[in-house]
Design an enzyme around this catalytic site. Structure first.
Site, PDB file in Angstrom:
ATOM      1  N   LYS A  58      52.062  42.369   4.168  1.00 37.50           N
ATOM      2  CA  LYS A  58      51.949  41.781   2.829  1.00 37.50           C
ATOM      3  C   LYS A  58      51.416  42.801   1.836  1.00 37.50           C
ATOM      4  O   LYS A  58      51.786  42.792   0.653  1.00 37.50           O
ATOM      5  CB  LYS A  58      51.051  40.541   2.873  1.00 37.50           C
ATOM      6  CG  LYS A  58      51.652  39.365   3.620  1.00 37.50           C
ATOM      7  CD  LYS A  58      50.728  38.163   3.593  1.00 37.50           C
ATOM      8  CE  LYS A  58      51.364  36.977   4.320  1.00 37.50           C
ATOM      9  NZ  LYS A  58      50.448  35.787   4.335  1.00 37.50           N
ATOM     10  N   ASP A  86      40.035  43.895   7.541  1.00 36.37           N
ATOM     11  CA  ASP A  86      39.865  42.494   7.924  1.00 36.37           C
ATOM     12  C   ASP A  86      38.403  42.136   7.742  1.00 36.37           C
ATOM     13  O   ASP A  86      37.547  42.532   8.530  1.00 36.37           O
ATOM     14  CB  ASP A  86      40.300  42.294   9.379  1.00 36.37           C
ATOM     15  CG  ASP A  86      40.180  40.853   9.830  1.00 36.37           C
ATOM     16  OD1 ASP A  86      39.707  39.994   9.040  1.00 36.37           O
ATOM     17  OD2 ASP A  86      40.536  40.566  10.989  1.00 36.37           O
ATOM     18  N   ASN A 113      37.218  41.790  -4.017  1.00 37.45           N
ATOM     19  CA  ASN A 113      37.811  40.513  -4.377  1.00 37.45           C
ATOM     20  C   ASN A 113      38.181  39.663  -3.174  1.00 37.45           C
ATOM     21  O   ASN A 113      38.453  38.480  -3.318  1.00 37.45           O
ATOM     22  CB  ASN A 113      39.062  40.780  -5.233  1.00 37.45           C
ATOM     23  CG  ASN A 113      39.816  39.528  -5.561  1.00 37.45           C
ATOM     24  OD1 ASN A 113      39.371  38.712  -6.357  1.00 37.45           O
ATOM     25  ND2 ASN A 113      40.978  39.348  -4.944  1.00 37.45           N
ATOM     26  N   TYR A 203      32.141  27.037   0.062  1.00 32.97           N
ATOM     27  CA  TYR A 203      32.612  28.041  -0.892  1.00 32.97           C
ATOM     28  C   TYR A 203      31.608  28.211  -2.027  1.00 32.97           C
ATOM     29  O   TYR A 203      31.263  29.340  -2.406  1.00 32.97           O
ATOM     30  CB  TYR A 203      33.977  27.640  -1.435  1.00 32.97           C
ATOM     31  CG  TYR A 203      34.561  28.647  -2.400  1.00 32.97           C
ATOM     32  CD1 TYR A 203      35.078  29.853  -1.940  1.00 32.97           C
ATOM     33  CD2 TYR A 203      34.569  28.403  -3.767  1.00 32.97           C
ATOM     34  CE1 TYR A 203      35.602  30.794  -2.820  1.00 32.97           C
ATOM     35  CE2 TYR A 203      35.088  29.334  -4.655  1.00 32.97           C
ATOM     36  CZ  TYR A 203      35.600  30.521  -4.175  1.00 32.97           C
ATOM     37  OH  TYR A 203      36.107  31.451  -5.047  1.00 32.97           O
ATOM     38  N   LYS A 207      29.265  31.677  -2.984  1.00 33.06           N
ATOM     39  CA  LYS A 207      29.211  32.326  -4.294  1.00 33.06           C
ATOM     40  C   LYS A 207      27.769  32.425  -4.808  1.00 33.06           C
ATOM     41  O   LYS A 207      27.405  33.412  -5.458  1.00 33.06           O
ATOM     42  CB  LYS A 207      30.096  31.574  -5.292  1.00 33.06           C
ATOM     43  CG  LYS A 207      31.568  31.600  -4.917  1.00 33.06           C
ATOM     44  CD  LYS A 207      32.112  33.012  -4.920  1.00 33.06           C
ATOM     45  CE  LYS A 207      33.159  33.281  -3.906  1.00 33.06           C
ATOM     46  NZ  LYS A 207      33.689  34.654  -3.923  1.00 33.06           N
TER      47      LYS A 207
END
Length: 325
Positions: A58, A86, A113, A203, A207
């Site tokens: 990808k 990874d 990112n 999640y 953060k």
């Protein structure tokens, strides 16, 4: 209203200037925000652009797309390179950092990112996978790259930059684990997730931990002593694949409200161009902004210091001496 105004009407600066001679690393760059950030970097003419991705096939597809569909620039062969990374494997993170150290003469900016928002509970490298990838591996990579970044600062008279993709959702988690016993915060996070997994909560919490860690690192390594800027950003709600498992309702909401990945990616590149004044900072809509009260309050400061202390111990267990930069 602030969220809607930001999403629908806030104008974000298009990256400009020249990246001539610069080497930039973008993780999670085979799609979404990372790919569009890499496209902006490519348009500015870098000496070398590293697409750091888990899936190399990808990554190669992203490379070909950037090379053939980036307006106004023709890059020399070999400018864009795809490297394996990874973030779910500490060994892969160490190997990637070792390759950076051995093969690159300089590093000007690292856009971290890569992140996940899984729909199911899974333990990866001793912690719940969201925490492992978004937090532990991210700061393992920061620390492993720091000697190379410091060396580049001295050799080329530059101030390299590390930018981490955080989020405004750092304000949302409940985070009861901050009251856990000594050295038990990360263990409690994984244990609680195993008992009752909530992907959104995990999640959001990852953060928050990122914002804590950026601020804690900068406090212990201030800008006048560390020639590398470390900051984090809120890219806004974007039309990426991060929330692809949320169903039709969320898909419709995103179609109406979310930024394009190109628009959101401007925040990454902007932050990677900021100087010492942004060290330890949180940028929202390309502006330095105080993070949420769960960070800036007295209780938040206590939690931040405890999280950083535990994170350092985890990093030192993975690679002894890694935080001594």
């Amino acid at each position: 209203m602030g969220f809607l105004y930001s999403q629908l009407f806030k104008s974000l600066p298009v990256p400009s200037g020249s990246y001539t001679g610069k080497t930039i690393i973008v993780t999670g760059s085979n799609s979404g925000l990372g790919k569009e950030a890499a496209r902006h970097v490519a348009r500015l003419g870098p000496h070398r652009l590293i697409l750091a991705v888990r899936d190399e096939e990808k990554g190669e597809q992203a490379k070909r797309d950037i090379e053939s569909n980036t307006t106004g620039v023709t890059l020399p062969p070999g400018t864009i390179q795809v490297w394996k990374l990874d973030m779910g494997s500490y060994e892969s993170v160490k190997q990637f950092a070792g390759r950076v150290t051995a093969e690159l003469d300089r590093v000007d900016a690292v856009l971290l990112n890569a992140g996940i928002n899984p729909s199911a509970f899974k333990i990866v490298e001793q912690d719940e996978s969201t925490v492992t990838v978004n937090v532990v591996s991210t700061f393992l990579l920061v620390c492993l790259l720091m000697p190379k970044l410091k060396a580049a600062a001295g050799r080329f008279n530059i101030r390299p930059n590390v930018t981490i993709t955080a989020s405004a959702v750092h304000a949302w988690p409940k985070f009861p684990q901050q009251d856990a016993g000594e050295g038990q915060i990360f263990k409690e996070i994984t244990a609680d997730a195993g008992r009752n997994f909530n992907s959104d909560e995990q999640y959001w919490l990852s953060k928050l931990l990122e914002v804590y860690a950026v601020r804690a690192l900068a406090e212990r390594h201030p800008a006048d002593r560390l020639p590398v800027t470390v900051n984090c950003i809120n890219p806004g709600l974007c039309q990426s694949g991060l929330f692809r498992d949320r169903g039709w309702g969320y898909a419709i909401f995103c179609a109406l409200i979310a930024r394009t990945c190109e628009n959101g990616s401007r925040t990454l590149v902007h932050a990677a161009e900021q100087g010492a004044e942004s060290h330890g900072g949180y940028l929202d809509d390309c502006e330095l902004t105080p993070p949420a009260p769960n960070v800036t309050s007295e209780r938040g400061k206590i939690a931040q210091d405890r999280v950083w202390g535990e994170l350092v111990k985890k990093l030192e267990a993975i690679q002894p001496g890694v935080t001594n930069f």
